[in-house]
Design an enzyme around this catalytic site. Structure first.
Site, PDB file in Angstrom:
ATOM      1  N   SER A 137       0.824  -1.204   0.000  1.00  0.00           N
ATOM      2  CA  SER A 137       0.000   0.000   0.000  1.00  0.00           C
ATOM      3  C   SER A 137       0.864   1.262   0.000  1.00  0.00           C
ATOM      4  O   SER A 137       1.651   1.465  -0.916  1.00  0.00           O
ATOM      5  CB  SER A 137      -0.962  -0.051   1.189  1.00  0.00           C
ATOM      6  OG  SER A 137      -2.029   0.840   1.016  1.00  0.00           O
ATOM      7  N   ASP A 174      -5.833  -3.657  -2.543  1.00  0.00           N
ATOM      8  CA  ASP A 174      -4.843  -3.363  -1.490  1.00  0.00           C
ATOM      9  C   ASP A 174      -4.244  -4.622  -0.854  1.00  0.00           C
ATOM     10  O   ASP A 174      -4.973  -5.508  -0.402  1.00  0.00           O
ATOM     11  CB  ASP A 174      -5.525  -2.527  -0.404  1.00  0.00           C
ATOM     12  CG  ASP A 174      -4.540  -1.790   0.486  1.00  0.00           C
ATOM     13  OD1 ASP A 174      -3.704  -2.457   1.113  1.00  0.00           O
ATOM     14  OD2 ASP A 174      -4.613  -0.559   0.544  1.00  0.00           O
TER      15      ASP A 174
END
Length: 314
Positions: free
Chosen positions: A84, A203
């Site tokens: 991320s 993610d």
């Protein structure tokens, strides 16, 4: 004989550090003297070091400060593995963007620069159930990275994403860097999954927010991990994104602790009360990262010196 001098010095010094009662000033002097020798060693003569950068939204801008602190102390690393925001910072740094440039980018970035997140788009999401896009993030990265492939980076890099169809952890280390970084940073439920090699990715924090177990696959001698975890008991749930992030952290907390336990050293910038959305607190996060990095440099140097001793003692 000259080639053996640094090794002899290191072995002798480590024995002293382990077995003799040095006062602080003597120990620090000896470590600094040794570090001058160790930091000039080629990569083949020192331990392989991987830096792991965890996810955490805006808090992850602290990664920039940590890297800056390690740079100032000549602490090397041979690879970065990130999830991320850790993937975002890691990909830019590995492509050759300096920490000063990263700091400038962080202080000026806003959500409108990297997504179509705004009041109108959120209303559209609710009414039409049409997910938002992270294409702006890819475009933002491409302005700096260009169309670089992983093999073209200055420092080896890998990032983590989640296959939304299967729940699998996907390790991205080949192909287009900007697209891979975008995939690693795409929050599910708000943003549409990213199509990447016939998979739909979101993610990486869903499966591995602090990817130490992935770093171990690359057989490092030392893993330095940066954790930018929040105090989840103080998180605000005033919007959808912060609530989704909270859910991601809760479900991954146990795995995070396991990953942290596999690290040789964990750096924890004091950003636990910064919201995942608080990009306007970039400078505070960077400074917290810098302070945390500096507070850990002596321990990192000690670990590296001891690893060199162990290698030559095998």
């Amino acid at each position: 004989m000259k080639k053996n001098i640094p090794v002899i010095l290191i072995i002798t010094a480590v024995l002293f550090l382990n077995n003799m009662a040095f006062c602080f000033d003597q120990e620090a002097f000896l470590q600094n003297y040794l570090w001058d020798k160790v930091s000039s060693l080629p990569a083949s003569k020192r331990p392989k070091i991987i830096l792991v950068l965890g996810g955490g939204g805006a808090r992850g801008l602290a990664h920039i400060g940590v890297i800056k602190a390690l740079e100032e102390e000549n602490i090397p690393f041979d690879m970065i593995v990130g999830t991320s925001i850790g993937a975002l910072v890691g990909s830019l740094y590995c492509s050759g963007v300096s920490t000063n440039e990263l700091q400038n980018l962080a202080n000026n970035i806003r959500w409108k620069d990297i997504s179509n997140l705004n009041t109108i788009s959120m209303l559209t999401l609710i009414l039409s159930e049409k997910l938002l896009s992270t294409k702006k993030l890819e475009n933002y990265l491409r302005k700096t990275l260009g169309d670089k492939q992983f093999f073209q980076l200055d420092i080896p890099f890998a990032c983590i994403a989640t296959d939304i169809s299967t729940g699998e952890r996907i390790i991205l280390k080949e192909g287009d860097v900007a697209l891979a970084t975008r995939a690693s940073s795409t929050i599910p439920g708000i943003f549409a999954p990213v199509e990447y090699g016939q998979r739909y990715l979101v993610d990486g924090g869903l499966v591995e927010n602090i990817p130490v177990s992935v770093a171990k696959l690359f057989e490092p001698d030392i893993i330095i991990t940066v954790s930018v975890a929040a105090d989840i008991t103080k998180n605000s749930f005033s919007n959808v994104m912060s609530t989704l992030y909270q859910a991601i952290y809760i479900q991954g907390q146990q795995k995070d602790e396991l990953n942290l336990s596999m690290s040789d050293i964990v750096i924890r910038p004091d950003v636990k009360e910064v919201s995942v959305l608080d990009l306007n607190k970039a400078e505070n996060c960077i400074q917290s990262g810098f302070v945390a990095g500096k507070n850990n440099v002596n321990k990192i140097k000690e670990i590296i010196i001891k690893k060199i001793y162990e290698k030559h003692n095998d």
